[in-house]
Scaffold this active site. Sequence first.
Site, PDB file in Angstrom:
ATOM      1  N   LYS A 109       0.849  -1.210   0.000  1.00 37.85           N
ATOM      2  CA  LYS A 109       0.000   0.000   0.000  1.00 37.85           C
ATOM      3  C   LYS A 109       0.878   1.250   0.000  1.00 37.85           C
ATOM      4  O   LYS A 109       2.086   1.170   0.271  1.00 37.85           O
ATOM      5  CB  LYS A 109      -0.890  -0.012   1.243  1.00 37.85           C
ATOM      6  N   TYR A 132      14.819  31.040   5.970  1.00 36.06           N
ATOM      7  CA  TYR A 132      13.635  31.773   6.437  1.00 36.06           C
ATOM      8  C   TYR A 132      13.684  31.972   7.952  1.00 36.06           C
ATOM      9  O   TYR A 132      13.985  31.036   8.696  1.00 36.06           O
ATOM     10  CB  TYR A 132      12.363  30.990   6.102  1.00 36.06           C
TER      11      TYR A 132
END
Length: 367
Positions: A34, A257
Amino acid sequence: MEHRSEARIDTAAIAANISRLKKIGGVDLLAVVKADAYGHGLVEIGLLAEKSGADWLGVALLEEAISLRTHGVRIPILAWLLPPGSDFRSAYNHDIDVAVASIATFNEIGALKTKARIHIELDTGMGRGGFLDEWNEFLESDFSHVDVVGVFSHFARADEPLEPQNTDQLLRFNSMISELAAIGINPPIKHLSNSAATLTNHGAAFDLVRTGIAMYGLSPDVTTLGTGSSLELKAAMQLRAKLHLVKKVPSGSPVGYGATDVTTRDTTLGIVAMGYADGIPRIAKSAGVFIDGKRAPIIGRVSMDQFVVDLGPDSTAKSGDWAVIFGDGRQGEYTADDWAAASLSINYEIVTRIGPRVPRIYAPHVY
Ligand SMILES: *Cc1c(COP(=O)(O)O)cnc(C)c1O
């Protein structure tokens, strides 16, 4: 075209992990693929698992199962997350076994009158999928339009082998199976174990074990079970990215940042061409990359497409060099477990979130 980043998947490692898990489990093995095979590539890993001795494949979604079938997988496939309204006709047409966890889905499948193959899912204590409140009513169902191939459940705490909840779930599983037997339903394939239970709880193997994370060479829980390599598994994924730029900066230079970090010495910065859009966790502070035989820690905040590492004042790295973000740790590089610890997460989340911009390359790891 040269890539700016890549996830190298060592197919031999996955094949070796499958044979090791088959030996430990001692029963048939369902390879859980999955979520794009935990980030390793759904179709490639599905076909590889089939070739490497897996007896079943397991996925969450119907579309994952259909994709495996249309790409040539022939072994049985079980899909376990099909809410009411799913295309059960397509599941049947593609010879996909489906999990049933509610009367609503059971009735939709029965209405097709196809004798579709189902696995009854039991909630034995996970509190997630599986029959619980509808159980007694479900036992009064008409089973004549389905083929009950399997019955299964899922452990909540298999990575803590000494937890009494594991025993409770096992007892509950057996007693619900007895209740099925009492109405004449005896599913030939009973399955309960995930990777952690396969490794630690042999009494829970039944007819089939469902292994996900361990097949990719990672430990289900490094604190309770040890690392993948201590379990003699081989980490299949090596994540690399190029240094987009290398530059010398003086002491006192702010980076990124918010200028959350400032260099404390003259040093060399490497700008790595992967960011949080590619699955590099923005929260990770204590991880980094491996280049020229040593670790270079993250400095400043991770950006969307890039992050910065401190290569040190003496670095000889150049723009365009490859940096290893994580691998099996044998050379001293960070591992998916290190990135998980740095992100307050688990290795499962690190590998499954590697984004679609990162090509998967099926080749041995390189340093
Ligand atoms: C994801 C999943 C597994 C595999 O779990 P691992 O811990 O990765 O081995 C097994 N069974 C079910 C039902 C799952 O959802």
